[in-house]
Design an enzyme around this catalytic site. Structure first.
Site, PDB file in Angstrom:
ATOM      1  N   SER A 143       0.861  -1.247   0.145  1.00  0.00           N
ATOM      2  CA  SER A 143      -0.115  -0.156  -0.285  1.00  0.00           C
ATOM      3  C   SER A 143       0.851   1.190   0.042  1.00  0.00           C
ATOM      4  O   SER A 143       1.827   1.186   0.679  1.00  0.00           O
ATOM      5  CB  SER A 143      -0.975  -0.054   1.238  1.00  0.00           C
ATOM      6  N   TYR A 157      -1.643   0.121  10.357  1.00  0.00           N
ATOM      7  CA  TYR A 157      -1.641  -0.741   9.141  1.00  0.00           C
ATOM      8  C   TYR A 157      -0.416  -0.294   7.893  1.00  0.00           C
ATOM      9  O   TYR A 157       0.186  -1.241   7.460  1.00  0.00           O
ATOM     10  CB  TYR A 157      -3.092  -0.396   8.300  1.00  0.00           C
TER      11      TYR A 157
HETATM   12  P1  NAP Z   1     -11.229  -5.872   0.490  1.00  0.00           P
HETATM   13  O1  NAP Z   1     -12.296  -5.450  -0.739  1.00  0.00           O
HETATM   14  O2  NAP Z   1     -11.775  -5.690   1.849  1.00  0.00           O
HETATM   15  O3  NAP Z   1     -11.156  -7.390   0.139  1.00  0.00           O
HETATM   16  C1  NAP Z   1     -10.311  -8.025   1.369  1.00  0.00           C
HETATM   17  C2  NAP Z   1     -10.154  -9.596   0.918  1.00  0.00           C
HETATM   18  O4  NAP Z   1      -9.011 -10.299   1.884  1.00  0.00           O
HETATM   19  C3  NAP Z   1     -11.322 -10.507   1.123  1.00  0.00           C
HETATM   20  O5  NAP Z   1     -11.130 -11.442   0.023  1.00  0.00           O
HETATM   21  C4  NAP Z   1     -11.313 -10.863   2.474  1.00  0.00           C
HETATM   22  O6  NAP Z   1     -11.949 -12.162   2.639  1.00  0.00           O
HETATM   23  C5  NAP Z   1      -9.781 -11.342   2.701  1.00  0.00           C
HETATM   24  N1  NAP Z   1      -9.447 -11.119   4.056  1.00  0.00           N
HETATM   25  C6  NAP Z   1      -9.411 -10.226   4.946  1.00  0.00           C
HETATM   26  N2  NAP Z   1      -9.151 -10.478   6.148  1.00  0.00           N
HETATM   27  C7  NAP Z   1      -8.740 -11.790   6.027  1.00  0.00           C
HETATM   28  C8  NAP Z   1      -8.252 -12.842   6.859  1.00  0.00           C
HETATM   29  N3  NAP Z   1      -7.911 -12.540   8.003  1.00  0.00           N
HETATM   30  N4  NAP Z   1      -8.164 -13.988   6.546  1.00  0.00           N
HETATM   31  C9  NAP Z   1      -8.271 -14.443   5.153  1.00  0.00           C
HETATM   32  N5  NAP Z   1      -8.940 -13.536   4.244  1.00  0.00           N
HETATM   33  C10 NAP Z   1      -9.039 -12.280   4.598  1.00  0.00           C
HETATM   34  O7  NAP Z   1      -9.908  -5.300   0.461  1.00  0.00           O
HETATM   35  P2  NAP Z   1      -9.043  -4.581  -0.881  1.00  0.00           P
HETATM   36  O8  NAP Z   1      -9.432  -3.161  -0.826  1.00  0.00           O
HETATM   37  O9  NAP Z   1      -9.453  -5.568  -2.312  1.00  0.00           O
HETATM   38  O10 NAP Z   1      -7.439  -4.878  -0.374  1.00  0.00           O
HETATM   39  C11 NAP Z   1      -6.715  -5.965  -0.808  1.00  0.00           C
HETATM   40  C12 NAP Z   1      -5.447  -5.978  -0.487  1.00  0.00           C
HETATM   41  O11 NAP Z   1      -5.033  -4.420  -1.045  1.00  0.00           O
HETATM   42  C13 NAP Z   1      -5.237  -5.600   0.963  1.00  0.00           C
HETATM   43  O12 NAP Z   1      -3.894  -6.065   1.140  1.00  0.00           O
HETATM   44  C14 NAP Z   1      -5.135  -4.089   1.222  1.00  0.00           C
HETATM   45  O13 NAP Z   1      -4.123  -3.802   2.200  1.00  0.00           O
HETATM   46  C15 NAP Z   1      -4.527  -3.660  -0.190  1.00  0.00           C
HETATM   47  N6  NAP Z   1      -4.841  -2.314  -0.537  1.00  0.00           N
HETATM   48  C16 NAP Z   1      -5.905  -1.685  -0.762  1.00  0.00           C
HETATM   49  C17 NAP Z   1      -6.122  -0.367  -1.055  1.00  0.00           C
HETATM   50  C18 NAP Z   1      -7.583   0.137  -1.206  1.00  0.00           C
HETATM   51  O14 NAP Z   1      -7.756   1.403  -1.257  1.00  0.00           O
HETATM   52  N7  NAP Z   1      -8.654  -0.656  -1.347  1.00  0.00           N
HETATM   53  C19 NAP Z   1      -4.906   0.437  -0.949  1.00  0.00           C
HETATM   54  C20 NAP Z   1      -4.006  -0.030  -0.970  1.00  0.00           C
HETATM   55  C21 NAP Z   1      -3.656  -1.530  -0.537  1.00  0.00           C
HETATM   56  P3  NAP Z   1     -13.901 -12.079   2.837  1.00  0.00           P
HETATM   57  O15 NAP Z   1     -14.516 -11.505   1.810  1.00  0.00           O
HETATM   58  O16 NAP Z   1     -14.196 -13.265   3.145  1.00  0.00           O
HETATM   59  O17 NAP Z   1     -13.996 -11.149   3.968  1.00  0.00           O
END
Ligand code: NAP
Length: 248
Positions: A143, A157
């Site tokens: 991130s 985080y």
């Molecule tokens: P998201 O929409 O909340 O999806 C998170 C995914 O991870 C879901 O599939 C969730 O499963 C799974 N997950 C969460 N906690 C878990 C756990 N304890 N054990 C197993 N699976 C788990 O998040 P996203 O925005 O796509 O983020 C994905 C990655 O990108 C993350 O590492 C996040 O830090 C990074 N990121 C996101 C952003 C942003 O702006 N969105 C920016 C920078 C980095 P369930 O669906 O079953 O809950």
């Protein structure tokens, strides 16, 4: 077939976009999820409807036994692993440093740092050329928070993503002569449910004006970078952390 891929957290958001694109490009995809079985099944259905191969595996990434079960299941169902995307992650609750608790720190460290270490270890056992593997590639989903710091929202985080960046660079150097490339993407503000789930439903609307490109990115835009880093087109790239952030 392109190979066998594990995408952690592939039921929604960035992970689901990676899984869908990987399935369309010919990977056999194992996507993991924490609790949203219906969303994970829908991603699998999309991939198989397009002629691809995919399975969904429930796994709590804070538990080593669950991680080991994922790799074992993939060995048996899809064959030897060639690609790993460490995507599952959580910001944990928002709050200033004054309010952080030991429980929150343990939880975000377990999911965002300890899990990628353990999955990397398991991937090495299957991919490294000196362990009988045919090589492969790993992409960590970091991130921009690792450099921006997450002040006022989630320094805890941001710090876990800093650790993930260090894992990326160190693993890349350790594995460069063992047939495994390791890189990261560093997303900025991306439209997923992560923000609402962290209790900040208006975060994108509030912050996108501050992005040089004037908008949030999509999960699909991040997925393109991930798939490129995994591909042979990126054959001389390892240890790189690529911002996908509209200039943020
Ligand atoms: P998201 O929409 O909340 O999806 C998170 C995914 O991870 C879901 O599939 C969730 O499963 C799974 N997950 C969460 N906690 C878990 C756990 N304890 N054990 C197993 N699976 C788990 O998040 P996203 O925005 O796509 O983020 C994905 C990655 O990108 C993350 O590492 C996040 O830090 C990074 N990121 C996101 C952003 C942003 O702006 N969105 C920016 C920078 C980095 P369930 O669906 O079953 O809950």
């Amino acid at each position: 077939m392109q190979g066998v891929m594990i995408v952690t957290g592939g039921s929604q958001g960035i992970g689901a976009a990676v899984a869908r694109l990987a399935g369309a490009r010919g990977y056999a995809v194992a996507l993991t999820y924490q609790s949203n079985a219906a969303l994970a099944d829908a991603v699998v259905a999309d991939i198989t409807a397009g002629g691809g191969r995919a399975i969904a595996i429930q796994a709590e990434m804070a538990e080593e036994a669950a991680i080991l079960r994922v790799f074992d299941q993939v060995d048996r169902a899809l064959g030897r692993l060639t690609a790993l995307v460490n995507n599952a992650g959580t910001p944990g609750p928002t709050g200033r440093l004054d309010t952080v608790t030991a429980e929150v720190l343990d939880r975000v460290l377990a999911i965002n740092v300890r899990a990628p270490f353990l999955t990397t270890r398991e991937a090495i056992a299957r991919m490294a050329t000196d362990r009988g593997g045919a090589g492969g590639a790993i992409v960590n989903v970091s991130s921009r928070a690792s450099e921006l710091g997450g002040a006022g929202e989630w320094v805890h985080y941001a710090a876990t993503k800093g650790a993930l960046d260090s894992l990326t660079v160190g693993a890349a150097k350790e594995l460069a002569l063992r047939g495994i490339r390791v890189n990261a993407v560093s997303p900025g503000l991306i439209e997923t449910d992560l923000h609402a789930r962290a209790g900040l439903p208006d975060r994108i609307a509030r912050m996108q004006g501050g992005v040089p490109m004037g908008r949030a990115g999509s999960a699909a835009e991040v997925a393109e970078a991930v798939l490129w880093l995994l591909s042979d087109q990126a054959s001389y790239i390892t240890g790189s952390i690529i911002p996908v952030s509209g200039g943020r």
